[in-house]
Design an enzyme around this catalytic site. Structure first.
Site: not given
Ligand SMILES: *Cc1c(COP(=O)(O)O)cnc(C)c1O
Length: 384
Positions: A51, A103, A175, A200
């Site tokens: 961890r 988001y 982000d 993504k």
């Molecule tokens: C998908 C996404 C997240 C969250 O990510 P997860 O891996 O689904 O927890 C955060 N910010 C943006 C802009 C996203 O597209």
């Protein structure tokens, strides 16, 4: 690895080393959850318990810190866990400014988890610097930036927002999931932290859930984020880290294809009489083209568009396509289409006639043909 290398080179080499014991060129997956102590009780080799730290995670973290030009990186089991760690570094009474069209998962965390721990959030239209300025209070600790935004691909001025945040003693956090480090680098534009959902573009195959936070300075706020990672325990598995390392090497080339396909799909849709609006910062007609051009080297693989026939036409079009998969998420090699309003919850800014597209890396002519054919089969009258 230093930043004298260009990003394509860093993507292949940063965080990679030939294994000293075996000569293996590709890193092994280190599944062990516990590591041997030295005779004096220490951990000279740097690993103690899975961890806290794991070799595959360490490789991923150093690769991403290098790609981003940051001081350090912390990897998490999801993008939302990464975002959460940033807010876990705050204290009751602190204030966050976040985008109104941010988001959904991040605003859920702020609204439903942190509000009751005494962290207040103002949701603001961040395209208006004056609106952000008016929302700043002496308690504001974080200005949360997302550009391009979801699902309307609105772009905000990263450097301007970072400057505003710093003038008020707050941190600027970006982000950068929609853009990827290949086409937009928030730390270089003045942000203190950048976060990604690696689910993504960084993963790029739709088979890993993950997130990271990268800092400009390994300071006391980042120490809190590291504490949230290690004490909180939302860490990624060694296999997920290994998969991400494998994906990162092709990220620059995948992004080129995503961006080029999205640009051409946006231009095709803009010319259709059935389409009321196309949202893509790479279109010269976009109100966000100028700001995007200043801070992005390409305009990304995401776009959305609105049909003149509203929700009915949008649902029909999504039902008519063959090559695009009807699914949420984005950033994978295959193209996806989604009716965003039906999944994004009550605070969504998505119009009912809007479809969001994640442009994959297929041949552009096949993607255009598929959309053209689906548009031609919409019930007559939807052009009205
Ligand atoms: C998908 C996404 C997240 C969250 O990510 P997860 O891996 O689904 O927890 C955060 N910010 C943006 C802009 C996203 O597209």
């Amino acid at each position: 690895m230093t930043n004298r290398y260009r990003i394509e080179t860093l993507a292949v080499h940063a965080g990679h080393a030939v294994d000293g014991g075996t000569g293996a060129v590709t890193e092994a997956i280190q599944l062990s959850t516990t590591f041997e102590r030295d005779v004096d009780g220490g951990y000279e080799r740097g690993y103690m318990y899975g961890r806290n730290r794991n070799p595959n995670r360490s490789s991923l973290e150093s690769a991403l810190a290098a790609l981003e030009g940051g001081a350090a990186c912390a990897a998490f089991s999801s993008g939302v866990a990464a975002a959460t760690s940033i807010f876990q570094g705050l204290a009751p009474g602190d204030h966050v400014i976040a985008p109104r069209d941010g988001y959904y998962g991040t605003s859920n965390v702020l609204r439903h988890l942190f509000a009751k721990w005494g962290i207040a959030t103002s949701f603001v239209d961040m395209t208006q610097l004056d609106a952000v300025r008016a929302s700043l209070t002496p308690s504001t600790r974080i200005v949360w930036i997302e550009t391009p935004s979801n699902p309307l691909l609105r772009c905000v001025d990263i450097a301007g927002l970072a400057e505003l945040a710093h003038a008020h003693g707050a941190r600027a956090v970006a982000d950068n999931t929609f853009a990827s480090p290949i086409i937009q680098q928030p730390l270089a534009l003045g942000c203190d932290l950048v976060t990604y959902s690696t689910t993504k573009y960084l993963g790029g195959r739709g088979d890993v859930l993950g997130g990271v936070v990268i800092c400009r300075a390994d300071d006391e706020h980042f120490a809190q984020i590291r504490a949230a990672q290690v004490f909180g325990g939302a860490v990624p598995s060694p296999f997920d880290c290994w998969l991400l390392m494998r994906s990162l090497s092709t990220l620059p080339y995948r992004m080129q294809a995503h961006c080029s396909n999205a640009q051409q799909l946006a231009q095709f849709l803009e010319a259709s009489p059935l389409v009321a609006a196309v949202h893509y910062p790479g279109l010269e007609s976009s109100p966000f083209h100028a700001v995007a051009k200043r801070q992005m080297s390409r305009f990304g693989g995401m776009l959305s568009f609105e049909l003149k026939g509203g929700k009915e036409a949008a649902m029909a079009l999504a039902a008519n396509v063959g090559l695009f998969t009807r699914a949420t998420s984005f950033g994978s090699v295959e193209s996806l289409i989604e009716h965003h309003a039906s999944i994004a919850g009550p605070h969504s800014t998505a119009p009912q006639g809007l479809l969001r597209v994640s442009a994959g890396i297929e041949h552009i002519d096949d993607l255009v043909d598929d959309l053209a054919s689906a548009l031609s089969r919409l019930p007559r009258g939807d052009a009205a």
